[in-house]
Motif scaffolding. Structure first.
Motif, PDB file in Angstrom:
ATOM      1  N   GLU A  26       1.532  19.448  11.174  1.00  0.00           N
ATOM      2  CA  GLU A  26       0.573  18.771  10.300  1.00  0.00           C
ATOM      3  C   GLU A  26      -0.453  19.770   9.755  1.00  0.00           C
ATOM      4  O   GLU A  26      -0.812  19.731   8.579  1.00  0.00           O
ATOM      5  N   GLN A  53       8.790  17.400  -4.554  1.00  0.00           N
ATOM      6  CA  GLN A  53       8.227  17.787  -3.279  1.00  0.00           C
ATOM      7  C   GLN A  53       7.145  18.847  -3.494  1.00  0.00           C
ATOM      8  O   GLN A  53       7.354  19.857  -4.166  1.00  0.00           O
ATOM      9  N   ASP A  66      -0.486   3.794  -6.285  1.00  0.00           N
ATOM     10  CA  ASP A  66      -0.561   4.404  -4.952  1.00  0.00           C
ATOM     11  C   ASP A  66      -1.790   5.282  -4.786  1.00  0.00           C
ATOM     12  O   ASP A  66      -2.134   5.679  -3.662  1.00  0.00           O
ATOM     13  N   TRP A  67      -2.437   5.631  -5.881  1.00  0.00           N
ATOM     14  CA  TRP A  67      -3.618   6.493  -5.813  1.00  0.00           C
ATOM     15  C   TRP A  67      -4.928   5.685  -5.787  1.00  0.00           C
ATOM     16  O   TRP A  67      -6.009   6.261  -5.717  1.00  0.00           O
ATOM     17  N   GLN A  70      -8.673   6.568  -4.263  1.00  0.00           N
ATOM     18  CA  GLN A  70      -8.688   7.987  -3.868  1.00  0.00           C
ATOM     19  C   GLN A  70      -9.355   8.867  -4.946  1.00  0.00           C
ATOM     20  O   GLN A  70      -8.987  10.028  -5.124  1.00  0.00           O
ATOM     21  N   TRP A  77       2.534  15.067  -3.084  1.00  0.00           N
ATOM     22  CA  TRP A  77       3.769  14.366  -2.720  1.00  0.00           C
ATOM     23  C   TRP A  77       4.510  15.221  -1.698  1.00  0.00           C
ATOM     24  O   TRP A  77       5.040  16.289  -1.999  1.00  0.00           O
ATOM     25  N   ASP A  79       7.216  14.827   1.760  1.00  0.00           N
ATOM     26  CA  ASP A  79       8.079  14.004   2.624  1.00  0.00           C
ATOM     27  C   ASP A  79       8.103  12.551   2.165  1.00  0.00           C
ATOM     28  O   ASP A  79       7.852  11.607   2.941  1.00  0.00           O
ATOM     29  N   ASN A  80       8.330  12.386   0.831  1.00  0.00           N
ATOM     30  CA  ASN A  80       8.499  11.042   0.245  1.00  0.00           C
ATOM     31  C   ASN A  80       7.257  10.165   0.357  1.00  0.00           C
ATOM     32  O   ASN A  80       7.343   8.936   0.466  1.00  0.00           O
ATOM     33  N   GLY A  81       6.110  10.787   0.345  1.00  0.00           N
ATOM     34  CA  GLY A  81       4.880  10.001   0.386  1.00  0.00           C
ATOM     35  C   GLY A  81       3.712  10.803  -0.141  1.00  0.00           C
ATOM     36  O   GLY A  81       3.747  12.039  -0.197  1.00  0.00           O
ATOM     37  N   TRP A  82       2.653  10.080  -0.572  1.00  0.00           N
ATOM     38  CA  TRP A  82       1.459  10.740  -1.083  1.00  0.00           C
ATOM     39  C   TRP A  82       0.490  11.032   0.052  1.00  0.00           C
ATOM     40  O   TRP A  82       0.189  10.163   0.861  1.00  0.00           O
ATOM     41  N   HIS A  83       0.052  12.263   0.125  1.00  0.00           N
ATOM     42  CA  HIS A  83      -0.946  12.680   1.097  1.00  0.00           C
ATOM     43  C   HIS A  83      -2.197  13.098   0.320  1.00  0.00           C
ATOM     44  O   HIS A  83      -2.102  13.788  -0.699  1.00  0.00           O
TER      45      HIS A  83
END
Length: 358
Positions: A26, A53, A66-67, A70, A77, A79-83
């Motif tokens: 992480e 990716q 999805d944002w 934020q 983006w 691992d198939n997700g938004w961080h």
């Protein structure tokens, strides 16, 4: 011991922690996002439909989907997700959309300020050097106003130096204007960049013009040269006092005057014409087959050139009268009015004398 690092908020490994690789990975993922930060877009509000990716966006004030919620963060983006990461003041990132380096000020991504004072040189689309410290290569250069006028200043250290604009063709100078070696303003031309001719020079004190493009003397009639006011003629000196020097006109073109002896006109080429209306006379004195008035003298209103004899003509004032003249001098002539028949009627004759004043 704290759980995360103070600057990048990276998770620390804890004593006796199980699955340390998760925490370690992480932290590596977070480092991968912020080190050499590369942003696909700035002020983004709508998430892309198919992100790649590692694709990272700097979010705007009101992101959606999805944002949502934020605002101001970084969305990556992975691992198939938004961080999401919160940037810190001073973070640097490369803006792919503008192809430019940006810095997070704490509220916006801005271009870094560059110190533009006392630079050794500036080259725009080309290189500068120690002589041409500002070099620009472009179809045009614009210097515009800031709400009023605009001045371009070219300063030199002393009167003997040069402050000018040089016009070149294939790096060879062919025209120059400015202050070259003095405080007089001059325009120069050259066929080869080595041999120069002062076409026009304006005296800094008097404002008068000189140079190859200006008439050098009254005799100078070179085609294409500008006529000097003191060598040519215009509304200000066509009429006035004529004069000459060595046979060349130095004054006005035409001089006109009058006095008690009549009128006169002088021309710059030396021609002089005098005219007069003489006193009225009758013709009653027999002279052969004619009748005459008394002889009289006409003093010209302007003297003719010494040693010259003007041509005289006149009108007796009637159809049967005429004027006879004696041999004239340059200052006067004796005349008499003659008639075919005795006539005591007093009629004024006229006379004209034509000659030269020089």
């Amino acid at each position: 011991m704290p759980q995360n690092s103070p600057r990048l908020n990276l998770p620390y490994l804890q004593p006796s922690q199980a699955q340390k690789h998760v925490t370690h990975n992480e932290a590596l993922r977070a480092l991968d996002l912020v080190v050499q930060l590369n942003l696909t877009s700035l002020d983004a509000t709508i998430p892309p439909a198919a992100p790649e990716q590692g694709e990272t966006h700097a979010l705007g004030a009101a992101p959606t989907g999805d944002w949502s919620g934020q605002a101001g963060k970084l969305a990556a983006w992975v691992d198939n997700g938004w961080h999401f990461l919160t940037p810190g003041a001073g973070w640097r990132a490369w803006d792919q959309s503008a192809d430019q380096l940006k810095i997070w000020s704490g509220s916006a991504w801005t271009a870094p300020q560059v110190d533009t004072q006392n630079l050794s040189g500036v080259g725009i689309a080309t290189g500068s050097d120690s002589t041409n410290r500002l070099a620009v290569r472009s179809p045009a250069t614009l210097l515009t106003h800031e709400g009023g006028g605009h001045q371009l200043k070219i300063n030199k250290s002393g009167a003997g130096e040069t402050a000018s604009l040089l016009f070149q063709s294939n790096w060879t100078g062919h025209a120059e204007m400015g202050l070259s070696g003095s405080t007089d303003f001059s325009i120069k031309i050259s066929p080869d960049g080595g041999n120069w001719v002062d076409v026009l020079r304006f005296d800094a004190t008097t404002g008068t013009a000189s140079g190859a493009a200006v008439q050098s003397s009254a005799e100078d009639i070179t085609p294409g040269r500008l006529m000097r006011a003191d060598f040519g003629y215009g509304p200000g000196n066509v009429l006035g006092a004529v004069s000459e020097n060595g046979g060349l006109p130095t004054g006005a073109v035409i001089e006109r005057g009058s006095n008690a002896n009549g009128d006169y006109v002088r021309f710059a080429d030396g021609t002089q014409i005098c005219s007069v209306t003489l006193g009225a006379v009758g013709c009653t004195t027999g002279t052969g087959a004619l009748y005459a008035s008394g002889a009289a003298i006409w003093d010209y209103p302007a003297t003719f050139a010494t040693g010259t004899i003007p041509a005289l003509s006149g009108n007796g004032g009637g159809i049967v009268r005429f004027v006879g003249f004696d041999t004239p001098t340059e200052v006067q002539v004796t005349y008499q009015v003659l008639a075919a028949a005795s006539d005591a009627t007093a009629i004024s004759p006229t006379a004209v004398a034509i000659g030269r004043w020089f």
